[in-house]
Scaffold this motif. Sequence first.
Motif, mmCIF file in Angstrom:
data_model
loop_
_atom_site.group_PDB
_atom_site.id
_atom_site.type_symbol
_atom_site.label_atom_id
_atom_site.label_comp_id
_atom_site.label_asym_id
_atom_site.label_seq_id
_atom_site.Cartn_x
_atom_site.Cartn_y
_atom_site.Cartn_z
ATOM 1 N N LEU A 380 33.476 10.661 -33.017
ATOM 2 C CA LEU A 380 32.766 9.531 -31.941
ATOM 3 C C LEU A 380 31.890 8.738 -32.745
ATOM 4 N N LEU A 381 31.058 9.103 -33.641
ATOM 5 C CA LEU A 381 30.269 8.200 -34.644
ATOM 6 C C LEU A 381 31.135 6.830 -34.942
ATOM 7 N N GLU A 382 32.212 7.428 -35.685
ATOM 8 C CA GLU A 382 32.905 6.497 -36.503
ATOM 9 C C GLU A 382 33.651 5.346 -35.575
ATOM 10 N N TYR A 383 33.948 5.742 -34.231
ATOM 11 C CA TYR A 383 34.672 4.990 -33.247
ATOM 12 C C TYR A 383 33.654 4.171 -32.788
ATOM 13 N N LEU A 384 32.294 4.407 -32.434
ATOM 14 C CA LEU A 384 31.293 3.643 -31.965
ATOM 15 C C LEU A 384 30.835 2.559 -33.060
ATOM 16 N N GLU A 385 30.758 3.279 -34.291
ATOM 17 C CA GLU A 385 30.339 2.174 -35.450
ATOM 18 C C GLU A 385 31.313 1.131 -35.489
ATOM 19 N N ALA A 386 32.596 1.302 -35.388
ATOM 20 C CA ALA A 386 33.651 0.347 -35.411
ATOM 21 C C ALA A 386 33.586 -0.527 -34.199
ATOM 22 N N LYS A 387 33.265 -0.194 -33.023
ATOM 23 C CA LYS A 387 33.196 -0.775 -31.892
ATOM 24 C C LYS A 387 31.712 -1.755 -31.892
ATOM 25 N N ALA A 388 30.544 -1.234 -32.585
ATOM 26 C CA ALA A 388 29.566 -1.979 -32.800
ATOM 27 C C ALA A 388 29.889 -3.219 -33.528
ATOM 28 N N ARG A 389 30.650 -2.872 -34.965
ATOM 29 C CA ARG A 389 31.044 -3.992 -35.656
ATOM 30 C C ARG A 389 31.737 -5.150 -34.871
ATOM 31 N N THR A 390 32.458 -4.900 -34.090
ATOM 32 C CA THR A 390 33.620 -5.645 -33.356
ATOM 33 C C THR A 390 32.556 -6.557 -32.525
ATOM 34 N N LEU A 391 31.470 -5.852 -32.232
ATOM 35 C CA LEU A 391 30.426 -6.739 -31.231
ATOM 36 C C LEU A 391 29.242 -7.370 -31.874
ATOM 37 N N HIS A 392 29.535 -7.431 -33.223
ATOM 38 C CA HIS A 392 28.453 -8.207 -34.353
ATOM 39 C C HIS A 392 27.298 -7.657 -34.501
ATOM 40 N N ALA A 393 26.999 -6.391 -33.910
ATOM 41 C CA ALA A 393 26.024 -5.530 -34.282
ATOM 42 C C ALA A 393 25.881 -5.314 -36.011
ATOM 43 N N GLU A 394 24.768 -5.547 -36.408
ATOM 44 C CA GLU A 394 24.429 -5.145 -37.695
ATOM 45 C C GLU A 394 23.961 -3.951 -38.255
ATOM 46 N N ARG A 395 23.157 -3.320 -37.220
ATOM 47 C CA ARG A 395 22.522 -1.931 -37.355
ATOM 48 C C ARG A 395 22.735 -1.341 -36.132
ATOM 49 N N LEU A 396 22.670 -0.016 -36.389
ATOM 50 C CA LEU A 396 22.861 0.895 -35.343
ATOM 51 C C LEU A 396 21.845 2.057 -35.428
ATOM 52 N N PHE A 397 21.107 2.218 -34.216
ATOM 53 C CA PHE A 397 19.920 3.077 -34.375
ATOM 54 C C PHE A 397 20.174 4.045 -33.240
ATOM 55 N N VAL A 398 19.530 5.164 -33.600
ATOM 56 C CA VAL A 398 19.458 6.343 -32.536
ATOM 57 C C VAL A 398 18.059 6.861 -32.342
#
Length: 446
Positions: A380-398
């Motif tokens: 799930l994490l990998e999937y959302l990391e990939a999605k975040a990249r396509t949406l031009h996010a540079e950092r992911l926080f939790v």
Amino acid sequence: MLSSTSTEGFVRWFRDSSPYIHAHRGKTFVVSFGGEAVADSGFPNAIHDFAMLNGLGVRLVLVHGIRPQIDARLRFHGIEARYHQGLRITDETALECVKEAAGTVRVEIEALLSQGLANSPMSGVRIRVASGNFVAAKPVGVRNGVDFQHTGEVRRIDVDGIRGALDRGDIVLLSAIGYSPTGEVFNLSAEQVATAAAIALRADKLVLLTEQDCNNGSDGKLIRQLTTGEAEALLKDEGALTSEELIPHLKAAVRACREGVQRAHLINRRIDGAVLLELFTRDGIGTLISRTPFETMRPAQVQDVTGVLDLIAPLEQAGILVPRSRERLETDIGDFVVIERDGLIIGCAALHVFKEERMGELACLALHNDYRGGKRGERLLEYLEAKARTLHAERLFVLTTQTSHWFRERGFEPATTDDLPKARRASYNAQRGSKVLIKPLKHPQG
Ligand SMILES: CC(C)(COP(=O)(O)OP(=O)(O)OC[C@H]1O[C@@H](n2cnc3c(N)ncnc32)[C@H](O)[C@@H]1OP(=O)(O)O)[C@@H](O)C(=O)NCCC(=O)NCCS
């Protein structure tokens, strides 16, 4: 009186069934069983289970066979049953036996579904059974010089008629016989009628009750799940199954799934409560056949809201996740990804994007208790990391209270609330005191 342990057990068991109850309500299930099941002393229990499914809002079509009842009548008349390539040859005398057997068995099933005595499991239940000329048939004809006479094939299913009865809340009962426009009666096989009905009705499930478990020929173990492709490969491989009896059932299951039925189940009807165990417990007791893999990860849809709420409720109660209202979840559902296993939501996670800061928030990551430790959280994490990249996010926080180490082990670093996007900082709940963790997202070069 129940002891406190059995009370807890009961409550837990009932709560555990609730996702399945939600998942099955309003769905159409076609269930077929042979005449052997009807003759069994345990059959009234199976009928109670069908009545309960009806009570839980399942749209139920029952299809019964009559093979042993026909054979018993033929024996009574001193006539030997005739088969060619596994198919009965139904001559005039056999047809009389078919009609008698179908009539008697149908009446017996209708009588059992009409029970309502106090102190019985069907007390207070009023079920209407709809049975009739829902199946049109045509003759099998002459094959290899053998005339099958009154043995037939399904020609058409009266979908509107059956749907009308199901819409009224009736249980539809089909016998393994059909009628032709010439006014003749044809002897059919129960699984053929059930398969044709399930396909025509675009049923959610075709449930085939068998006389034994669907076991693997090589190790004798129960086959728990198969895609249609895997099932076809097994059918080509002689000795892949422990019993020949399973072959027509498996073929029926494959055909149904290939033609649009969501799932087919082969269940050993000799197990008491077999249908309930298959439909209301985590991994069931039978063999599940589906066109697509049994478990998939996919973006969530509005229909998943109830499943997600069921999944996260215990984690909210334990203070691991922040409570979310149904309304909020409905609004945010487009941000969610879910893992669905046999119609149940067993995992979820959400990604909320803060465009201005080029950051994404990973939220509401949850796996059903029974499915942890299988790397699904990581997927799930990998999937959302990939999605975040396509949406031009540079950092992911939790933001997390109890799971920081899980995230640390997957590349997240401790941070502070000052590192959060402005809007998220404003809504940060200081009382909850969640830890902030951030992971830089690598973007492909160039
Ligand atoms: C955290 C969670 C999503 C992981 O899902 P999963 O599919 O089990 O994850 P994986 O299989 O990829 O990882 C399993 C590993 O994580 C470890 N783990 C599980 N929960 C952990 C926690 N709270 N802290 C540290 N490690 C944890 C397991 O011990 C296991 O490690 P091991 O194989 O070395 O024993 C799941 O345990 C869960 O739903 N937990 C409750 C909800 C939650 O905490 N969500 C995060 C909210 S911010």
